[in-house]
Design a protein around this motif. Structure first.
Motif: not given
Length: 388
Positions: A28-31, A88-110
């Motif tokens: 996905x382009x993340x480190x 994966x389809x290219x509709x989201x940039x790397x930074x925005x996708x990373x932030x959204x994944x972090x946000x969803x993961x945080x909310x799911x965990x809580x």
């Protein structure tokens, strides 16, 4: 059955993320550090929220907490699938996708972190002290099933279609939610188990919390870096590392569940012996895994590790519940999940950082952590022998 399914589904999602996100993140382009940070952040949030859910389960009951947590698990998985699809389809940039994944993961965990303390407290409510090890064995088996299912999804589905894998996890969470609604009744708790009686016996339970912290940290490191080791040391592609790493971790989880489902019941060992023998076995397996250099050897030693962890975690959970007393099961379960969360926070970020030094170094760190757990288990075993 409903309790077993709920805990298994929750663990499926957790196991799948730990196995898939490190190699998928590269795609996905993340480190590696970004993914390790997301996983560690979610574990820290679990540390904060799980004890609160444990306390809340004493007030409003186990069943409402389980239902709420399963809703969060399902919605979080759907969110992951949507974000990954558009990235994966290219509709989201790397930074925005990373932030959204972090946000969803945080909310799911809580929201979903209430499953573990509520399930542990539920089992304590419906089992007598003499059957506690067997009851906690059932929870351990559910965790093992979930770990197998998560690794299996990584092995057979995620390499080719990660979005489909997240959809499957969401559907499983909905099924578990329906099983709680239809099959699980709120357990009857006597007046001796009300919140007014409950205190947190830290003096009696701290060794077992320390064992939880060390063992989960070690296992989280393993989940974080196994696929990366296959990719960087053995030359596997991203797809091969996901598939074969998932297969190896699935075998580890399968060994855990076989031990918990059969060997524990056959041996009929007390909690302290389960803990001690399991800890020694886990240390030996992890040390060998650190030193070997082929996939087949890694695979075999991870199976032995699963045997050790199956004995160790069952004995530790039963010991913790017995030391807690009837009046504080929800609170102690929540604090134990806090220790698990801290271990899951340490594991991914430590694994990602140590992997940059050498693919073998994270495995050496995991061995050291399990050795610490082994020493604490030996101390707890001696105390138990002196005070049966």
């Amino acid at each position: 059955m409903a309790l077993f399914l709920s805990l298994a589904v929750f663990t499926t999602g957790q196991s799948f993320l730990l196995v898939v996100l490190p190699p998928l993140g590269r795609r996905l382009g993340f480190s590696d550090i970004h993914i390790g940070g997301i996983l560690s952040l979610s574990a820290l949030l679990m540390m904060v929220s799980a004890p609160a859910w444990g306390y809340l389960s004493e007030r409003i009951g186990r069943r409402p907490v389980l239902l709420t947590a399963l809703v969060g698990a399902a919605l979080g998985s759907i969110g992951f699938g949507i974000i990954i699809y558009f990235r994966l389809s290219g509709a989201l940039g790397v930074f925005l996708a990373l932030m959204l994944i972090a946000l969803v993961r945080a909310a799911q965990t809580l929201v979903s972190s209430g499953i573990l303390p509520a399930a542990q407290a539920y089992m304590a409510d419906i089992t007598a002290a003499a059957q506690r090890a067997s009851g906690m064995d059932t929870l351990g088996a559910a965790i093992g099933v979930g770990a197998i299912a998560g690794a299996a999804l990584a092995w057979r589905v995620a390499g080719a279609n990660p979005v489909l894998a997240f959809v499957i996890i969401a559907m499983l969470a909905v099924g578990a939610l329906l099983s709680i609604l239809w099959l699980a009744k709120e357990p009857v708790r006597t007046t001796s188990t009300t919140i007014s009686d409950a205190s947190l016996p830290l003096g009696r339970i701290w060794p077992f919390l320390a064992i939880t912290l060390a063992s989960i940290s070690a296992y989280s490191i393993l989940q974080q870096v196994t696929a990366l080791r296959l990719q960087d040391s053995l030359g596997f592609t991203v797809e091969e590392s996901i598939s074969r790493g998932g297969a190896a971790l699935m075998a580890t989880a399968l060994a855990m569940i076989v031990v918990q489902a059969f060997a524990v019941r056959v041996f009929r060992w007390k909690a302290a012996r389960l803990l001690g023998v399991g800890a020694v076995t886990a240390v030996i397996a992890m040390l060998i895994c650190t030193l070997v250099t082929t996939y087949s050897a890694i695979f075999a030693t991870l199976i032995l590790l699963g045997v050790g962890l199956g004995l160790m975690l069952t004995g530790n959970l039963a010991s913790l519940s017995l030391r807690a007393g009837r009046g504080a099961q929800g609170k102690v379960a929540g604090v134990n999940v806090l220790a698990q969360g801290l271990g899951q926070a340490i594991g991914p970020i430590a694994g990602a950082g140590l992997h940059r030094v050498s693919p073998q170094v994270p495995f050496l760190a995991a061995t050291s952590l399990l050795a610490i757990a082994c020493l604490v288990a030996a101390l707890a075993w001696r105390v138990a022998a002196a005070n049966p």
